[in-house]
Design a protein around this motif. Sequence first.
Motif, PDB file in Angstrom:
ATOM      1  N   GLN A   1       0.808  -1.215   0.000  1.00  0.00           N
ATOM      2  CA  GLN A   1       0.000   0.000   0.000  1.00  0.00           C
ATOM      3  C   GLN A   1       0.847   1.274   0.000  1.00  0.00           C
ATOM      4  O   GLN A   1       0.530   2.236  -0.701  1.00  0.00           O
ATOM      5  N   ALA A   2       1.903   1.306   0.785  1.00  0.00           N
ATOM      6  CA  ALA A   2       2.730   2.517   0.836  1.00  0.00           C
ATOM      7  C   ALA A   2       3.350   2.813  -0.526  1.00  0.00           C
ATOM      8  O   ALA A   2       3.403   3.976  -0.960  1.00  0.00           O
ATOM      9  N   PHE A   3       3.797   1.770  -1.219  1.00  0.00           N
ATOM     10  CA  PHE A   3       4.407   1.971  -2.543  1.00  0.00           C
ATOM     11  C   PHE A   3       3.351   2.410  -3.556  1.00  0.00           C
ATOM     12  O   PHE A   3       3.589   3.312  -4.368  1.00  0.00           O
ATOM     13  N   ASP A   4       2.176   1.764  -3.525  1.00  0.00           N
ATOM     14  CA  ASP A   4       1.130   2.100  -4.489  1.00  0.00           C
ATOM     15  C   ASP A   4       0.625   3.523  -4.311  1.00  0.00           C
ATOM     16  O   ASP A   4       0.170   4.157  -5.265  1.00  0.00           O
ATOM     17  N   LEU A   5       0.680   4.037  -3.081  1.00  0.00           N
ATOM     18  CA  LEU A   5       0.193   5.384  -2.804  1.00  0.00           C
ATOM     19  C   LEU A   5       1.324   6.408  -2.756  1.00  0.00           C
ATOM     20  O   LEU A   5       1.104   7.548  -2.349  1.00  0.00           O
ATOM     21  N   ASN A   6       2.528   5.995  -3.158  1.00  0.00           N
ATOM     22  CA  ASN A   6       3.683   6.896  -3.145  1.00  0.00           C
ATOM     23  C   ASN A   6       3.835   7.556  -1.783  1.00  0.00           C
ATOM     24  O   ASN A   6       4.048   8.769  -1.662  1.00  0.00           O
ATOM     25  N   ALA A   7       3.697   6.740  -0.734  1.00  0.00           N
ATOM     26  CA  ALA A   7       3.713   7.253   0.633  1.00  0.00           C
ATOM     27  C   ALA A   7       4.917   6.700   1.391  1.00  0.00           C
ATOM     28  O   ALA A   7       5.525   5.706   0.992  1.00  0.00           O
ATOM     29  N   GLN A   8       5.243   7.357   2.488  1.00  0.00           N
ATOM     30  CA  GLN A   8       6.304   6.875   3.360  1.00  0.00           C
ATOM     31  C   GLN A   8       5.799   5.678   4.163  1.00  0.00           C
ATOM     32  O   GLN A   8       4.647   5.629   4.572  1.00  0.00           O
ATOM     33  N   GLY A   9       6.671   4.705   4.369  1.00  0.00           N
ATOM     34  CA  GLY A   9       6.334   3.619   5.278  1.00  0.00           C
ATOM     35  C   GLY A   9       6.185   4.149   6.694  1.00  0.00           C
ATOM     36  O   GLY A   9       6.720   5.207   7.037  1.00  0.00           O
ATOM     37  N   THR A  10       5.444   3.442   7.517  1.00  0.00           N
ATOM     38  CA  THR A  10       5.155   3.914   8.868  1.00  0.00           C
ATOM     39  C   THR A  10       5.676   2.912   9.900  1.00  0.00           C
ATOM     40  O   THR A  10       4.951   1.982  10.284  1.00  0.00           O
ATOM     41  N   PRO A  11       6.913   3.077  10.373  1.00  0.00           N
ATOM     42  CA  PRO A  11       7.442   2.180  11.407  1.00  0.00           C
ATOM     43  C   PRO A  11       6.581   2.148  12.662  1.00  0.00           C
ATOM     44  O   PRO A  11       6.616   1.182  13.424  1.00  0.00           O
ATOM     45  N   GLY A  12       5.790   3.203  12.869  1.00  0.00           N
ATOM     46  CA  GLY A  12       4.908   3.235  14.028  1.00  0.00           C
ATOM     47  C   GLY A  12       3.923   2.084  14.054  1.00  0.00           C
ATOM     48  O   GLY A  12       3.447   1.693  15.127  1.00  0.00           O
ATOM     49  N   LEU A  13       3.598   1.513  12.893  1.00  0.00           N
ATOM     50  CA  LEU A  13       2.706   0.355  12.860  1.00  0.00           C
ATOM     51  C   LEU A  13       3.316  -0.807  13.637  1.00  0.00           C
ATOM     52  O   LEU A  13       2.615  -1.493  14.406  1.00  0.00           O
ATOM     53  N   ILE A  14       4.610  -1.026  13.455  1.00  0.00           N
ATOM     54  CA  ILE A  14       5.268  -2.131  14.150  1.00  0.00           C
ATOM     55  C   ILE A  14       5.353  -1.840  15.645  1.00  0.00           C
ATOM     56  O   ILE A  14       5.151  -2.732  16.476  1.00  0.00           O
ATOM     57  N   GLU A  15       5.622  -0.579  15.988  1.00  0.00           N
ATOM     58  CA  GLU A  15       5.629  -0.203  17.407  1.00  0.00           C
ATOM     59  C   GLU A  15       4.241  -0.394  18.016  1.00  0.00           C
ATOM     60  O   GLU A  15       4.108  -0.847  19.162  1.00  0.00           O
TER      61      GLU A  15
END
Length: 397
Positions: free
Chosen positions: A183-197
């Motif tokens: 999803q992050a790649f398809d939306l040209n967005a930054q990955g969110t490490p906060g999801l793992i936290e």
Amino acid sequence: MLAHPTQGNALLPFAAYVCTQEGAEVARTVVDQSGAGDAGLKGGGLSGAARLCLEPAISNVLITEMGNLSTSDACECVREIRQTGAEVIVLGHVTDISTYRALRHAGALEYFQFPVNAADILSVPLPQPANDPAPISPRATSIAVVGATGGIGASALAQNLAFVASGAGRAALIDCDITFGSQAFDLNAQGTPGLIEALAAPERVDETFLTATMEKISDTLALYAHQVGSNQDTLRLNAALGDLMKPLRSAFDSVVLDLPRQTLMQQSDLLSQLDAVVIVFPAGFAGVNATARIVKQIKQSKPEMQIHLVLSEVRKDAALSRKDMAKALGLPICACLPRNDVAIQKAQSAGKPVSALDKRAAYSKAVTGVWGTVSNALHTANSSDAPHKGLLRRIFS
């Protein structure tokens, strides 16, 4: 909103301990609006508040400025103040999530990074007294989109459903494939490490944490998507998805999960936090078989779950008839996702959902139809649920 102690107990609504002009300006606005006046404004910052915490209390809610304290020293000050029973709100310039989590773990009611306004501070909820019933948190509409097989457009449907939902309120798109999610790649967005936290410690997640760690796709659409390292325990992290859904459903009007089929099969407890599951499948024997297994798993875990089948024309496979597939699966097929290569290619190039670029495209119309079917079914099932009714009125009025 923060509940203010009454003046009858001689405590001010707030006391602020600041150490910079920026902190003083914010704190003065808060104490003025709360009626505390100049008596509630003090110097010394967080360390000063800790030094004075054994003296007679002037308020049960302290707004404190971190200043130049290290994270460990700031946490120790928070712990000292909390031992007196006072609530602590910390202001500071440190931006990393580890500091936020450390302060909250130490007992801080909230941490705000400058610049911050008085309205943000005044909106922080205080813990409910033990003898008062806690307010019921609003529950967002939560939908999981699952692909019966790979490469049939399930992730694209999840993305576009989240965009449609964001037209009626705050929506969250959660890429639950923490190994190969796209999803992050398809939306040209930054990955969110906060999801793992968040998955590592879901009990510490609140709306402030979500705001700080989710990627903002638009004013009303936020994304959680990140790929873990090869040495991280994906099974343990996936097991926390159900717990993470609770703060997500309190913070957003709609939550759409892009959910891998394997995760659904392994984490059936997640179903308790979902209102509906949309299964995308192709017109082939393998796709029908996989769909039947997913449906069986859902019905065994949560018999009342609403299940919606969506046929994908991205692949023809055996080109089984819609009637035969519905009969074999024992459920109607609510929609068909047409192959629309031109619109999808443009959307992929632009890093946006198809529904955002071309609402008149056949694919966009199909997505709107899926959302309408799912939402209307939930509306019927929850006709006495005011939050859901309001959401649906905004979408379809």
